[in-house]
Design a protein around this motif. Structure first.
Motif, PDB file in Angstrom:
ATOM      1  N   ALA A 104      26.453  37.887  39.253  1.00  0.00           N
ATOM      2  CA  ALA A 104      26.499  39.320  39.556  1.00  0.00           C
ATOM      3  C   ALA A 104      27.882  39.739  40.038  1.00  0.00           C
ATOM      4  O   ALA A 104      28.409  40.775  39.627  1.00  0.00           O
ATOM      5  CB  ALA A 104      25.439  39.664  40.607  1.00  0.00           C
ATOM      6  N   GLU A 105      28.486  38.927  40.898  1.00  0.00           N
ATOM      7  CA  GLU A 105      29.805  39.264  41.431  1.00  0.00           C
ATOM      8  C   GLU A 105      30.870  39.187  40.343  1.00  0.00           C
ATOM      9  O   GLU A 105      31.743  40.054  40.247  1.00  0.00           O
ATOM     10  CB  GLU A 105      30.156  38.305  42.574  1.00  0.00           C
ATOM     11  N   LEU A 106      30.796  38.172  39.497  1.00  0.00           N
ATOM     12  CA  LEU A 106      31.788  38.025  38.439  1.00  0.00           C
ATOM     13  C   LEU A 106      31.615  39.083  37.357  1.00  0.00           C
ATOM     14  O   LEU A 106      32.594  39.591  36.809  1.00  0.00           O
ATOM     15  CB  LEU A 106      31.705  36.626  37.830  1.00  0.00           C
ATOM     16  N   ARG A 107      30.372  39.426  37.046  1.00  0.00           N
ATOM     17  CA  ARG A 107      30.128  40.447  36.020  1.00  0.00           C
ATOM     18  C   ARG A 107      30.677  41.794  36.461  1.00  0.00           C
ATOM     19  O   ARG A 107      31.230  42.545  35.648  1.00  0.00           O
ATOM     20  CB  ARG A 107      28.628  40.546  35.736  1.00  0.00           C
ATOM     21  N   LEU A 143      37.747  35.092  42.271  1.00  0.00           N
ATOM     22  CA  LEU A 143      38.447  36.323  41.910  1.00  0.00           C
ATOM     23  C   LEU A 143      39.761  36.453  42.675  1.00  0.00           C
ATOM     24  O   LEU A 143      40.764  36.928  42.133  1.00  0.00           O
ATOM     25  CB  LEU A 143      37.551  37.532  42.197  1.00  0.00           C
ATOM     26  N   LYS A 144      39.766  36.021  43.909  1.00  0.00           N
ATOM     27  CA  LYS A 144      40.965  36.123  44.737  1.00  0.00           C
ATOM     28  C   LYS A 144      42.030  35.117  44.312  1.00  0.00           C
ATOM     29  O   LYS A 144      43.209  35.470  44.169  1.00  0.00           O
ATOM     30  CB  LYS A 144      40.597  35.905  46.207  1.00  0.00           C
ATOM     31  N   HIS A 145      41.629  33.874  44.092  1.00  0.00           N
ATOM     32  CA  HIS A 145      42.610  32.817  43.841  1.00  0.00           C
ATOM     33  C   HIS A 145      42.951  32.609  42.366  1.00  0.00           C
ATOM     34  O   HIS A 145      43.930  31.930  42.055  1.00  0.00           O
ATOM     35  CB  HIS A 145      42.107  31.492  44.432  1.00  0.00           C
ATOM     36  N   THR A 146      42.153  33.188  41.486  1.00  0.00           N
ATOM     37  CA  THR A 146      42.403  33.024  40.049  1.00  0.00           C
ATOM     38  C   THR A 146      42.911  34.291  39.393  1.00  0.00           C
ATOM     39  O   THR A 146      43.824  34.267  38.572  1.00  0.00           O
ATOM     40  CB  THR A 146      41.118  32.561  39.326  1.00  0.00           C
ATOM     41  N   PHE A 147      42.305  35.425  39.788  1.00  0.00           N
ATOM     42  CA  PHE A 147      42.607  36.693  39.126  1.00  0.00           C
ATOM     43  C   PHE A 147      43.353  37.671  40.029  1.00  0.00           C
ATOM     44  O   PHE A 147      43.471  38.854  39.718  1.00  0.00           O
ATOM     45  CB  PHE A 147      41.304  37.322  38.620  1.00  0.00           C
ATOM     46  N   GLN A 154      42.665  39.177  42.735  1.00  0.00           N
ATOM     47  CA  GLN A 154      41.939  40.282  43.354  1.00  0.00           C
ATOM     48  C   GLN A 154      41.836  39.960  44.840  1.00  0.00           C
ATOM     49  O   GLN A 154      40.830  39.444  45.330  1.00  0.00           O
ATOM     50  CB  GLN A 154      40.574  40.461  42.702  1.00  0.00           C
ATOM     51  N   ALA A 155      42.910  40.270  45.558  1.00  0.00           N
ATOM     52  CA  ALA A 155      43.129  39.746  46.903  1.00  0.00           C
ATOM     53  C   ALA A 155      42.403  40.505  48.000  1.00  0.00           C
ATOM     54  O   ALA A 155      42.559  40.184  49.168  1.00  0.00           O
ATOM     55  CB  ALA A 155      44.632  39.719  47.205  1.00  0.00           C
TER      56      ALA A 155
END
Length: 332
Positions: free
Chosen positions: A83-86, A304-308, A310-311
């Motif tokens: 859900a969070e990744l989608r 999301l923070k460490h890969t993409f 989205q800090a």
């Protein structure tokens, strides 16, 4: 077959603009984006995900390795992650390791081969040393339900020892002094920690731990049934039965009912996990809340923070359990 060039010609825009629309770049106006989308629909154009991945060095997918694909515990965890990744427009690829070292390693290698941008791992059989080395690689990796001090900032875990302590303390505070315990597999760290917590609570109340009234289960309902039958055969009285997870507690409740032993009038029963069915069985099961869905979401936020980059996400690495008292326990 239509190409990106055909789309650009029909829409009357450059190839770069078509690419920006496909990548949802905010620099493209809504009117232009609509022209490109209409052209793609008219031509039946579908972006080539593999080609996009090669060009951008991103697949926008995250690999998830879990121990099993069935059961409410793993379902809640995967639901929280997905859900969070989608929401962030990332997709998941799922593999199962079945708590076997070779299969866990095979699953990890498969996910890496699928060009996943990051991995979320729920692994139990591979060694700490293997995971420490894995984290040193190029792919961001976060562990869920596992704590390794050397890579603590890559771990999302629960304080299982505290959960085991809370479960037993809640019954001790209700006056219980005769305990039986059904543990998880002794080789699993969470099972070890929950048993330690159980023993700590007993010691705090000056109650002796009785090894003869301890049974090693496997976290499955059947071992809860088998364990309860075994404990009753010991002919040693107990007023409280603590199970290291809810599925084993359900098996225990079934056997107690079949033998005419009333829960909680004769024996109080405590579980661990607070999976969804615990509040719907009769009597409703007292348990320890394991916020696995929230932990799954947190693992996704870490990714999301460490890969993409989205800090904006604040990361919680260690979650605290809590006791949920329902109808399966009472004071003596």
């Amino acid at each position: 077959m239509a190409t990106i060039y055909d789309v650009s010609v029909l829409a009357g825009v450059s190839l770069a603009t078509v690419s920006r629309v496909m990548n949802k770049n905010a620099k493209v106006s809504e009117k232009t984006a609509q022209k490109v989308q209409d052209a793609m629909k008219q031509l039946g154009y579908r972006p080539n995900a593999i080609a996009q991945s090669l060009a951008s060095n991103r697949s926008n997918s995250v690999g998830i390795l879990v121990s099993e694909l069935h059961g409410p515990f793993y379902g809640s965890m995967m639901s929280g992650i997905e859900a969070e990744l989608r929401t962030a427009e990332k997709h998941v690829i799922i593999a199962a390791g079945h708590s076997e070292e070779a299969l866990e390693k095979e699953g990890i290698e498969f996910l890496i081969s699928r060009r996943c941008d990051a991995l979320i791992l729920h692994v139990e059989a591979v060694s700490d040393e293997y995971l420490v080395e894995l984290v040193k690689g190029d792919i961001p990796i976060v562990l869920i339900n596992r704590y390794i001090a050397e890579i603590a900032d890559h771990c999302i875990s629960l304080n299982n020892e505290l959960g085991g302590y809370y479960a037993t303390k809640a019954l001790l505070e209700k006056g219980h002094r005769q305990f039986a315990y059904i543990s998880g597999p002794s080789w699993k760290m969470d099972a070890q920690e929950r048993l330690k917590g159980h023993q700590r609570a007993l010691k705090e109340f000056n109650v002796s731990y009785n090894d003869a009234l301890t049974y090693e289960g496997d976290y499955q309902e059947t071992s809860g049934s088998q364990g309860t039958s075994y404990l009753l055969e010991q002919s040693r009285p107990f007023t409280a039965l603590v199970c290291a997870n809810d599925e084993m507690a359900l098996g225990a409740m079934t056997v107690l009912r079949e033998k005419g032993i009333r829960v909680p009038d004769d024996i109080s029963l405590m579980g661990f996990d607070n999976i969804f069915f615990s509040q719907f069985i009769h009597p409703k099961l007292s348990t320890v809340d394991y916020p696995i869905k929230q932990m799954g979401k947190m693992a996704a936020c870490w990714t999301l923070k460490h890969t993409f980059n989205q800090a904006e996400h604040d990361i919680t690495h260690i979650f605290t359990p809590s006791v949920v008292i329902r109808d399966s326990t009472q004071a003596v």
